[in-house]
Design a protein around this motif. Structure first.
Motif, PDB file in Angstrom:
ATOM      1  N   SER A 125     -62.454 -10.456 -27.790  1.00  0.00           N
ATOM      2  CA  SER A 125     -63.388 -11.664 -29.192  1.00  0.00           C
ATOM      3  C   SER A 125     -64.092  -9.449 -29.009  1.00  0.00           C
ATOM      4  N   ASP A 126     -63.469  -8.690 -30.570  1.00  0.00           N
ATOM      5  CA  ASP A 126     -63.724  -7.759 -30.799  1.00  0.00           C
ATOM      6  C   ASP A 126     -65.365  -7.683 -31.146  1.00  0.00           C
ATOM      7  N   THR A 127     -66.113  -8.690 -31.408  1.00  0.00           N
ATOM      8  CA  THR A 127     -67.864  -7.878 -31.020  1.00  0.00           C
ATOM      9  C   THR A 127     -67.961  -7.900 -29.757  1.00  0.00           C
ATOM     10  N   ASP A 128     -69.648  -6.664 -30.232  1.00  0.00           N
ATOM     11  CA  ASP A 128     -70.253  -6.509 -29.466  1.00  0.00           C
ATOM     12  C   ASP A 128     -70.535  -7.141 -28.388  1.00  0.00           C
ATOM     13  N   PRO A 129     -70.604  -7.437 -27.235  1.00  0.00           N
ATOM     14  CA  PRO A 129     -71.684  -8.115 -26.392  1.00  0.00           C
ATOM     15  C   PRO A 129     -73.415  -7.998 -26.197  1.00  0.00           C
ATOM     16  N   ILE A 130     -74.267  -9.441 -26.671  1.00  0.00           N
ATOM     17  CA  ILE A 130     -74.952  -9.291 -26.941  1.00  0.00           C
ATOM     18  C   ILE A 130     -75.544  -9.263 -25.316  1.00  0.00           C
ATOM     19  N   PHE A 131     -74.723 -10.105 -24.400  1.00  0.00           N
ATOM     20  CA  PHE A 131     -75.855  -9.932 -22.791  1.00  0.00           C
ATOM     21  C   PHE A 131     -74.889  -8.967 -21.963  1.00  0.00           C
ATOM     22  N   THR A 132     -75.208  -7.340 -21.928  1.00  0.00           N
ATOM     23  CA  THR A 132     -73.865  -6.825 -21.241  1.00  0.00           C
ATOM     24  C   THR A 132     -73.042  -7.335 -20.746  1.00  0.00           C
ATOM     25  N   ASP A 133     -73.582  -8.106 -18.984  1.00  0.00           N
ATOM     26  CA  ASP A 133     -72.969  -8.426 -17.907  1.00  0.00           C
ATOM     27  C   ASP A 133     -72.217  -9.568 -17.830  1.00  0.00           C
ATOM     28  N   GLU A 134     -72.504 -10.564 -19.056  1.00  0.00           N
ATOM     29  CA  GLU A 134     -72.101 -11.495 -19.054  1.00  0.00           C
ATOM     30  C   GLU A 134     -70.668 -12.142 -20.379  1.00  0.00           C
ATOM     31  N   GLU A 135     -70.333 -11.564 -21.201  1.00  0.00           N
ATOM     32  CA  GLU A 135     -69.980 -11.896 -22.523  1.00  0.00           C
ATOM     33  C   GLU A 135     -68.264 -11.207 -22.442  1.00  0.00           C
ATOM     34  N   LEU A 156     -51.639 -22.012  -7.899  1.00  0.00           N
ATOM     35  CA  LEU A 156     -51.927 -21.107  -8.062  1.00  0.00           C
ATOM     36  C   LEU A 156     -53.216 -20.262  -9.605  1.00  0.00           C
ATOM     37  N   GLN A 157     -53.864 -19.698  -9.419  1.00  0.00           N
ATOM     38  CA  GLN A 157     -54.562 -19.334 -10.649  1.00  0.00           C
ATOM     39  C   GLN A 157     -55.352 -17.942 -10.625  1.00  0.00           C
ATOM     40  N   GLY A 158     -55.431 -17.576 -11.855  1.00  0.00           N
ATOM     41  CA  GLY A 158     -55.186 -16.246 -11.932  1.00  0.00           C
ATOM     42  C   GLY A 158     -56.408 -15.635 -13.239  1.00  0.00           C
ATOM     43  N   LYS A 159     -56.653 -14.762 -13.084  1.00  0.00           N
ATOM     44  CA  LYS A 159     -58.234 -14.232 -14.023  1.00  0.00           C
ATOM     45  C   LYS A 159     -57.997 -13.125 -14.112  1.00  0.00           C
ATOM     46  N   ILE A 160     -58.644 -12.589 -15.160  1.00  0.00           N
ATOM     47  CA  ILE A 160     -58.453 -10.883 -15.472  1.00  0.00           C
ATOM     48  C   ILE A 160     -58.822 -11.001 -16.362  1.00  0.00           C
ATOM     49  N   THR A 161     -60.661 -10.203 -16.078  1.00  0.00           N
ATOM     50  CA  THR A 161     -61.717  -9.992 -17.722  1.00  0.00           C
ATOM     51  C   THR A 161     -62.321  -8.860 -17.826  1.00  0.00           C
ATOM     52  N   LEU A 162     -62.548  -8.365 -18.641  1.00  0.00           N
ATOM     53  CA  LEU A 162     -62.982  -6.756 -18.951  1.00  0.00           C
ATOM     54  C   LEU A 162     -63.483  -7.151 -19.960  1.00  0.00           C
ATOM     55  N   GLY A 163     -64.856  -6.438 -19.829  1.00  0.00           N
ATOM     56  CA  GLY A 163     -65.838  -6.482 -21.030  1.00  0.00           C
ATOM     57  C   GLY A 163     -66.636  -4.839 -20.977  1.00  0.00           C
ATOM     58  N   ASN A 164     -67.412  -5.331 -21.723  1.00  0.00           N
ATOM     59  CA  ASN A 164     -68.255  -3.600 -22.258  1.00  0.00           C
ATOM     60  C   ASN A 164     -67.782  -2.598 -22.698  1.00  0.00           C
TER      61      ASN A 164
END
Length: 250
Positions: A125-135, A156-164
């Motif tokens: 997503s290239d939008t600005d987060p509405i909720f800083t710590d959740e989107e 096995l499951q792996g997840k990488i999440t980047l925000g802000n």
């Protein structure tokens, strides 16, 4: 004479068209540390998968994905968010290095047998987060399961999440983009989650590891030309015309 010119044009055009479609293999790496660990065995409250308490321990890993394999599905109310996925196609992989052990999520294949469930996904997503710590602005998800028979199995499951701060790096919702992400501090968000389930003493044992990420890099490792179906059809037609010409000129 006209047939000779047409056949030469077809061959030249087909070879040129076959190189128009581009494919990229994206490869990346990440570093961080363990923030939380959970372990569970139904009949053994003292079950330990790791070598003691690994909270705070440094971790690292790599990942890759093929930009040609997945299909693009726009999700949500905004066209600025895309979910790339493909059912039962192993087009994304994540390798975790935790506590001296290496886990290759995409290559869970101890017996040389195909897995019975695969799920790979990239969310951008290239939008600005509405909720800083959740989107979520950039997520890689890799999951693979295998039935070992007689009640045994492995997953096995792996997840990488980047925000802000990733929002200032991403360029649209394309899969094919390079970036270097560094955690900007308490207000930033970079997290990875790894889960592993296996059979221990005939019962399933599970572990969940949550990691805070300090940096992530992704580069275009390999860019190759791939023929499109229409190009292949044109090439086939060209070869047929050439063969007919040669046979009739003999």
């Amino acid at each position: 004479m006209k047939l000779n010119i047409i056949s030469k044009w077809l061959i030249a055009t087909s070879f040129y068209a076959a190189t128009l479609s581009q494919a990229a293999i994206m490869e990346g790496s990440f570093n961080g540390f363990v923030t939380d660990v959970q372990e569970r065995h139904p009949d053994d409250s003292n079950f330990r998968f790791w070598n003691g308490d690994i909270t705070g321990q440094s971790i690292s890993g790599t990942f890759w994905y093929d930009t040609t394999a997945p299909k693009n599905i726009l999700a949500g109310e905004s066209t600025n968010t895309a979910i790339y996925t493909a059912e039962q196609i192993n087009w994304l992989g994540i390798i975790f290095n935790i506590d001296g052990k290496t886990f290759d999520v995409s290559n869970l294949n101890p017996q040389g047998l195909p897995p019975y469930y695969v799920e790979d996904k990239v969310i951008i997503s290239d939008t600005d987060p509405i909720f800083t710590d959740e989107e979520t602005l950039f997520t890689l998800y890799d999951s693979i399961e295998r039935d070992m028979g007689f009640g045994g199995g492995e997953s096995l499951q792996g997840k990488i999440t980047l925000g802000n701060s990733i929002s200032t790096i991403l360029n649209g919702i394309s899969l094919e983009q390079e970036f270097d992400w560094v955690n900007q501090g308490p207000t930033d968000f970079g997290e990875s989650v790894f889960t592993y389930r296996t059979s221990v003493d005939g019962l399933y044992a599970n572990t969940w590891v949550t990691m805070s990420l300090s940096d992530v890099q992704i580069k275009i490792q390999d860019k190759v030309s791939v023929p499109e179906p229409s190009s292949l059809g044109l090439l086939t037609l060209s070869l047929l015309v050439l063969g007919w010409r040669l046979r009739n000129s003999a």
